[in-house]
Scaffold this motif. Structure first.
Motif, PDB file in Angstrom:
ATOM      1  N   GLY A  95       0.588  -1.289  -0.289  1.00 24.36           N
ATOM      2  CA  GLY A  95      -0.065   0.171  -0.044  1.00 24.36           C
ATOM      3  C   GLY A  95       1.175   1.202  -0.059  1.00 24.36           C
ATOM      4  N   ILE A  96       1.994   1.319  -1.087  1.00 28.09           N
ATOM      5  CA  ILE A  96       2.891   2.247  -0.308  1.00 28.09           C
ATOM      6  C   ILE A  96       3.758   2.545  -1.761  1.00 28.09           C
ATOM      7  CG2 ILE A  96       3.248   3.216   1.956  1.00 28.09           C
ATOM      8  CD1 ILE A  96       5.481   1.598   2.997  1.00 28.09           C
ATOM      9  N   THR A  97       3.156   3.014  -2.148  1.00 24.17           N
ATOM     10  CA  THR A  97       4.184   3.482  -3.587  1.00 24.17           C
ATOM     11  C   THR A  97       5.367   4.113  -3.665  1.00 24.17           C
ATOM     12  OG1 THR A  97       2.090   2.518  -4.645  1.00 24.17           O
ATOM     13  CG2 THR A  97       3.696   3.610  -5.817  1.00 24.17           C
ATOM     14  N   GLU A 161      12.458   8.067 -12.367  1.00 24.09           N
ATOM     15  CA  GLU A 161      10.682   8.026 -12.756  1.00 24.09           C
ATOM     16  C   GLU A 161      10.379   8.669 -11.083  1.00 24.09           C
ATOM     17  OE1 GLU A 161       7.661   5.487 -15.086  1.00 24.09           O
ATOM     18  OE2 GLU A 161       9.255   5.368 -15.248  1.00 24.09           O
ATOM     19  N   ILE A 162       8.759   9.746 -11.892  1.00 21.92           N
ATOM     20  CA  ILE A 162       8.135   9.553 -11.008  1.00 21.92           C
ATOM     21  C   ILE A 162       7.348   7.889 -10.816  1.00 21.92           C
ATOM     22  CG2 ILE A 162       6.747  10.601  -9.952  1.00 21.92           C
ATOM     23  CD1 ILE A 162       8.606  13.308 -10.134  1.00 21.92           C
ATOM     24  N   MET A 163       7.044   7.615  -9.397  1.00 21.52           N
ATOM     25  CA  MET A 163       5.820   7.076  -9.367  1.00 21.52           C
ATOM     26  C   MET A 163       4.992   7.358  -8.659  1.00 21.52           C
ATOM     27  SD  MET A 163       8.429   4.507 -10.944  1.00 21.52           S
ATOM     28  CE  MET A 163       6.591   3.295 -11.014  1.00 21.52           C
ATOM     29  N   ASN A 164       5.484   8.127  -8.611  1.00 25.82           N
ATOM     30  CA  ASN A 164       3.936   8.275  -6.858  1.00 25.82           C
ATOM     31  C   ASN A 164       3.881  10.099  -6.787  1.00 25.82           C
ATOM     32  OD1 ASN A 164       1.830   8.610  -5.125  1.00 25.82           O
ATOM     33  ND2 ASN A 164       2.906   7.619  -3.398  1.00 25.82           N
ATOM     34  N   HIS A 165       3.144  10.802  -7.379  1.00 26.27           N
ATOM     35  CA  HIS A 165       3.490  12.730  -6.805  1.00 26.27           C
ATOM     36  C   HIS A 165       2.549  12.810  -5.707  1.00 26.27           C
ATOM     37  CE1 HIS A 165       4.442  13.209 -11.343  1.00 26.27           C
ATOM     38  NE2 HIS A 165       3.624  12.204 -11.506  1.00 26.27           N
ATOM     39  N   SER A 166       2.138  12.358  -5.108  1.00 27.11           N
ATOM     40  CA  SER A 166       1.186  12.451  -3.551  1.00 27.11           C
ATOM     41  C   SER A 166       2.383  11.727  -2.465  1.00 27.11           C
ATOM     42  CB  SER A 166      -0.051  11.213  -3.099  1.00 27.11           C
ATOM     43  OG  SER A 166      -0.890  12.120  -3.976  1.00 27.11           O
TER      44      SER A 166
END
Length: 796
Positions: A95-97, A161-166
């Motif tokens: 649950g934590i990308t 690379e960005i995998m999660n913007h939040s």
């Protein structure tokens, strides 16, 4: 929403290849505090910039000792055993990308070397918590352990690379870490109890707060009946889902399902509205979003606070859906106490006190008077004869002495010499638990071993003490002196009256450290036995062992307590202790005075505590608790007003109390311009300076959990240390139904509630509303029986 800025450390030096060892030295010297978005971070750490960074902030040079906190977590993967996508999938499964991955300058397709980076919604402030995160993550992955160092500097790399913007919620991160740890324990065959104890105790460590923050695996009931349509009017992100106004971010989907899994038809509600959105919009929810709906209930994640995941500004203060639905702050009066007129209460007190004073002394019997504040305890004591009257503090002792009608003497206040070094030595001896040594010095000074001015001070002090040991007069003293168990120092009077509850003196909770104990090894060989005992002792709660040496021999051999800052010697007389990371919190039961008539007058005493701690005694109780008041106590229960709440959002309460005088936590007085200077939680008893004045009492005074545990052990309460669940619950106590963060264990909860109630009643009692026409406003979610009105919030 505006772009989110993260704090970390960064060097502006850029590289297009891996720096040499010499060049790395220059990087260290150029590291400074820095802030950026996730997108800016990736640009900075990859070519053509390839700047170096560290996930924490530091007070000066980057090193472990200067570490302040950490909002960015970096992980090194250099072994070549996994590709970046495999690691990303591993974390996403919990649950934590990860926020970012980037390749190092040494990366090869056949031998991948890369870094995984997580950006958190708020910084981690405890090194032990950070260490636990790294350690547990390494159970399932081959992570380079060098990156576990809080002061680790990561070099830039080639591409990423960005995998999660939040940002990742710290709460969600810790739940994922817990699950990783549980999975590891299951794989290696660790039992459920051991597993729960190991991870429950550590996952929610907070180094700056003494609030109850223990996280546990206690099951939360599923299928709770909650009206989600109505709840959507209070929770904006839920309304966004229901109305289909916008697509929820993945973090919002994940956070909502951690809540909705416990609500009847909650999962159905979420799927229904997500699918409605998909039908009406070209770009709907992703398979990853739907996967969370199935995954989260299997993991039994605890419900996340809405403020942790919602992108809606209106939700920034909201707790989890279950607590919101419970109408947090609403107090229901289940059973209203019948109150008697003040004149009737005064008559009962006068008659019962006279009866007890004239009654023949019975060994092993204690008389407890439960009274409202301002009923006139001191007035009754003024005419007492041939008794010891014990007050909580020297200042209260001095105040009562001025009011005494019958002949009385008074024990002196702590001695103060002209020689500051002498004062320091004596205070140090009292601190480490060597009062006899301190008195030896005072006697030596009185006999000429010191400056002439100090000799007279010592003589006066000793004379004043001796004058108190006569049955012809009352003796006014403190709780501490009255409970001195040394036969030579016990007062000869037949009756001892404690004004206010002496439990904190009778049952003393104190602390020391293994290092402080070890410091005496060079003075007394027997200490080696103690240090060996602690050498391999696991963290836990224990009965204090009996060591082979004589404590008197230890005291004789120790010259002084120089360099020691804790009460070492009382530990050896303690009943039990909690050991954790070299620190020892212990509890010591002092015996009640023997062959005396013991009377306790208090507004906050709990007779059940005494019955459990002193089962060999009989306690006769005169209860005059519920009395009609002239003034009024009004309580606002919508905000808990814990230390943490006040720290994070002081303005809400500041706007409500305005110019009213405030009693609150000692360390939070600066939040209120009109905070009472000398009075705060823990130091409220006996003060009359606020009588008749309007007052605000702000706070729910929880104490350190260690004290609850040690008291519980002393009382024989059954519980498992390390697995003592604390949740926001709807509970019933003293005829009230209310919501508060408290122990699941009912006996621990009683201890907790009694402690909170005692502190709040003492604070409220300073205004003397029993006799004075004034108003006290209490800002706490713990309801008091003296409160006439309860409101969730104050209406302007």
């Amino acid at each position: 929403m505006s772009k989110i800025i993260f704090q970390y450390s960064n060097s502006k030096l850029g590289w297009n290849k891996k720096p040499t060892k010499k060049e790395i030295g220059s990087i260290t010297n150029t590291m400074k505090d820095f802030s950026s978005t996730i997108e800016e971070f990736l640009d900075n750490v990859t070519v053509p910039n390839a700047q170096s960074w560290s996930g924490g902030r530091f007070n000066g040079k980057i090193c472990n000792e200067n570490w302040i906190d950490q909002q960015v977590i970096g992980l090194d993967f250099d072994s070549g055993t996994k590709q970046p996508q495999e690691v990303i999938d591993y974390f996403t499964g919990y649950g934590i990308t990860p926020s970012i991955y980037y390749c190092t300058f040494s990366h090869q397709s056949y031998h991948p070397k890369f870094r995984i980076v997580f950006f958190l919604d708020e910084p981690i402030t405890c090194k032990n918590q950070l260490k636990l995160i790294f350690t547990v993550m390494s159970y399932g992955l081959d992570i380079d352990t060098k990156c576990f160092n809080p002061a680790r500097i990561f070099l830039g790399g080639t591409q990423g690379e960005i995998m999660n913007h939040s940002p990742i919620s710290q709460e969600l991160l810790m739940q994922a870490v817990r699950k990783m740890g549980e999975d590891y324990c299951l794989n290696v065959g660790v039992s459920g109890t051991d597993r729960d104890t190991k991870f429950s105790e550590q996952l929610y460590i907070n180094n700056s707060s003494t609030e109850l923050t223990t996280h546990t695996t206690t099951p939360i009931p599923r299928d709770q009946k909650i009206d989600l349509e109505a709840l959507a009017h209070e929770v904006k992100v839920l309304e966004k889902l229901r109305s289909g106004e916008r697509k929820l971010h993945h973090n919002e989907v994940f956070g909502l399902i951690t809540n909705l899994q416990y609500i009847r038809n909650g999962k159905t509600f979420m799927l229904k509205h997500m699918k409605e959105y998909d039908r009406n919009n070209e770009k709907g929810y992703s398979p990853n979003n739907y996967a969370a709906i199935e995954y989260v209930p299997k993991m039994r994640y605890h419900p996340m606070a809405v403020k942790r995941f919602s992108y809606c500004d209106e939700d920034k203060e909201l707790d989890n859906l279950l607590n919101i639905a419970m109408k947090k702050g609403k107090v229901v009066i289940k059973e209203k106490a019948k109150k008697i007129p003040l004149a009737e209460a005064e008559k009962i007190l006068k008659e019962q006190f006279k009866y007890v004073m004239e009654k023949k002394k019975e060994d092993d019997t204690v008389y407890i008077f439960r009274l409202p504040t301002a009923i006139g305890k001191t007035k009754i004591l003024e005419s007492v004869k041939n008794s010891v009257i014990a007050e909580p503090t020297n200042s209260l002792k001095n105040e009562v002495k001025m009011r005494m009608v019958s002949p009385s003497r008074m024990t002196p206040d702590p001695i103060e010499f002209m020689d500051e070094n002498l004062n320091s030595t004596i205070n140090g001896l009292y601190t480490v638990g060597l009062p006899k040594k301190a008195m030896e010095i005072i006697y030596n000074v009185s006999e000429g071993d010191g400056p002439s001015n100090d000799q007279e001070i010592a003589k006066t002090y000793i004379t004043a003490l001796k004058d108190c040991y006569s049955r012809k007069y009352n003796t006014l003293t403190t709780h501490t002196r009255a409970l001195n168990t040394n036969p030579e120092n016990q007062f000869p009077h037949e009756t001892i009256i404690f004004d206010e509850d002496p439990l904190d003196t009778l049952v003393k909770v104190d602390s020391t450290t293994v290092n402080d104990i070890s410091a005496f090894q060079w003075q007394f060989e027997g200490i080696t036995e103690v240090t060996k005992y602690f050498k391999n002792l696991p963290d836990g709660i224990y009965n204090t062992p009996t060591f082979s040496f004589n404590l008197e021999d230890l005291v004789k051999n120790v010259s002084n307590g120089s360099g020691i800052s804790s009460n070492v010697f009382q530990f050896f007389g303690s009943n039990s202790f909690i050991y954790k990371d070299g620190k020892i919190n212990y509890i010591m039961r002092t015996e009640l005075p023997t062959h005396k008539k013991v009377i306790i007058l208090s507004a906050t005493i709990d007779p059940d505590f005494y019955r459990k701690i002193y089962p060999e005694y009989k306690f006769e109780v005169v209860d005059i608790t519920h009395v009609e008041q002239v003034g009024k106590v009004i309580q606002y229960t919508g905000i808990s007003c814990s230390r943490e709440t006040l720290k994070n959002d002081p303005k809400t309460i500041q706007d409500q109390v305005q110019e009213t005088k405030v009693i609150t936590f000692m360390k939070h007085k600066s939040l209120f311009p009109n905070a009472v200077k000398d009075i705060h939680f823990g130091n409220c008893a006996g003060y009359d300076t606020l009588a008749g004045q309007d007052l605000a009492v702000v706070g729910t005074p929880h104490i350190a959990p260690e004290k609850y545990y040690l008291l519980a052990k002393l009382m024989g309460v059954e519980f498992v240390y390390g697995d003592t669940p604390v949740n926001n619950q709807r509970v019933t106590y003293n005829g009230f139904e209310f919501t508060i963060k408290c122990f699941i264990n009912e006996e621990l909860r009683k201890i907790q509630f009694s402690s909170i109630e005692s502190e709040l009643l003492q604070a409220v009692g300073r205004a003397r509303t029993l006799r004075k026409d004034c108003t006290v406003e209490v800002y706490s979610n713990f309801p008091l029986y003296v409160s006439a009105e309860f409101h969730v919030k104050k209406v302007a």
